[in-house]
Design a protein around this motif. Sequence first.
Motif, short mmCIF file in Angstrom:
data_model
loop_
_atom_site.label_atom_id
_atom_site.label_comp_id
_atom_site.label_asym_id
_atom_site.label_seq_id
_atom_site.Cartn_x
_atom_site.Cartn_y
_atom_site.Cartn_z
N GLU A 191 -3.75 2.07 -2.64
CA GLU A 191 -3.04 1.18 -3.55
C GLU A 191 -2.92 -0.21 -2.92
O GLU A 191 -2.67 -0.34 -1.72
N PHE A 192 -3.12 -1.26 -3.70
CA PHE A 192 -2.97 -2.63 -3.21
C PHE A 192 -1.50 -3.02 -3.23
O PHE A 192 -0.82 -2.87 -4.24
N LEU A 193 -1.01 -3.49 -2.10
CA LEU A 193 0.38 -3.96 -2.01
C LEU A 193 0.39 -5.48 -1.91
O LEU A 193 -0.38 -6.06 -1.14
N SER A 194 1.23 -6.11 -2.70
CA SER A 194 1.33 -7.57 -2.71
C SER A 194 2.57 -8.00 -1.95
O SER A 194 3.68 -7.56 -2.25
N GLY A 195 2.39 -8.83 -0.93
CA GLY A 195 3.52 -9.29 -0.13
C GLY A 195 3.05 -10.13 1.03
O GLY A 195 1.92 -10.63 1.02
N ILE A 196 3.89 -10.28 2.02
CA ILE A 196 3.55 -11.08 3.20
C ILE A 196 3.56 -10.17 4.42
O ILE A 196 4.42 -9.30 4.57
N GLU A 197 2.57 -10.34 5.29
CA GLU A 197 2.37 -9.42 6.41
C GLU A 197 3.04 -9.91 7.69
O GLU A 197 3.26 -11.12 7.87
N LEU A 198 3.33 -8.97 8.57
CA LEU A 198 3.81 -9.29 9.91
C LEU A 198 3.47 -8.13 10.83
O LEU A 198 3.15 -7.03 10.38
N SER A 199 3.55 -8.39 12.13
CA SER A 199 3.26 -7.38 13.15
C SER A 199 4.52 -7.11 13.95
O SER A 199 5.16 -8.06 14.44
N VAL A 200 4.87 -5.85 14.07
CA VAL A 200 6.04 -5.43 14.86
C VAL A 200 5.54 -4.55 16.00
O VAL A 200 4.63 -3.73 15.80
N PHE A 201 6.14 -4.70 17.18
CA PHE A 201 5.67 -3.98 18.36
C PHE A 201 6.83 -3.28 19.05
O PHE A 201 7.93 -3.82 19.13
#
Length: 428
Positions: A191-201
């Motif tokens: 499924e395509f999700l629309s939003g803004i991405e980020l990386s958490v570590f």
Amino acid sequence: MTILLLGSGGREHALAWKLSQSKHCSKLFIAPGNTGTAQCGINMPFVVTDFEAIRQCCLDNEIDMVIIGPEEPLVKGLVDYLKTELDPELLLIGPSKEAAQLEGSKAYAKAFMQRHNIPTAAYQEFTKENFADGVAYLQQHALPIVLKADGLAAGKGVIISQSREEALAEFEAMIRQAKFGEASQRVVVEEFLSGIELSVFVLTDGRNYLLLPEAKDYKRIGEGDTGLNTGGMGAVSPVPFADDAFMQKVISKVVEPTIRGLEIDNLDYKGFVFFGLIKVGDEPYVIEYNCRMGDPETEVVIPRIKNDLVELLEATAKGALTNLSIEKDPRFATTIVAVSGGYPEDFQKGFEIKGLEASTADGIVFHAGTKAADGKIVTSGGRVLCATALAESLQEALAKSKAQLQQIDFEKMYYRTDIGYEFVQEKP
């Protein structure tokens, strides 16, 4: 402590830079490294998938800790191999082969998330055996359609199709024509999700974890996030939209269920977990797991960690993270990647890099694709350098990163001038 760090990119230069500052690091070896890591320790002439050479290096140099930077040796089982072949007291930073399937197989990761109620996009998986079912599924799937090669594909195994015709053509190319080799023998349709991405570590010892600074990277080659995907053109940390309320959701809905899942599934995991997230409305969803630090995110995350990195990694390897905490530099860190002309497609190597001696306050140039040749430093990869800077504001840090690159030159050098654009200006 004598340490062996495996890898050769900007991530490894950033790690080597930080490791070499530790009072606990008596000697640092990097394999194969680059001209930047050579300033932090001793480069070794073997690649990260040469398990026997790694074993021999550990024996010859009485290595106390091995830190595995890239994903390929993890997925191929290097941790298991070293545990079998060497002293059980050897400290290893990286998951077992089984646990590394969280990155090595999209289907494995999806099943893990489903099993442990971790929010992610709905999906189905297909192979040659149920190819016809996949075609039928795509014909009725909502647009756009996300297709992912199941295995490692050097960051290139994800296709977002805007039409069913395109999706069907890509689906056939991946499974029947091996577009991504063995990696696309199995395809995950998502499924395509629309939003803004980020990386958490996080750093985890398999039961406990420490949350590291988060970051946002920029994958597209062109300004305004246009053009082909790359390994990463820049990154910023902290991420302005990742406020306390959102990060608490990330912890409770994603991080903690993942760490619990590792324990429940009895997965041997001591090292970094990278959560590729997307913020949909106010909710976090997992796009992917990586079993190591990201690149170029490492080049902004590591400079913001004030702790002694060797102390953190030793506690991780020994299963003793319970009483530690991360001390973060409150300033903004930015990195902008200078790449070879033509990247991520065909590009030439071997161009002399000039101006590397130039630097600005609170800044460092991390090497990625560089090597020494005839007394000069020359380009040896697509992503060549990462100009990292720290400042009180995002705008100031970005200006410092750009100022560093403006003093550096090599033939056909290219970099994006709009990293962090959505936080400092309107999209171009």
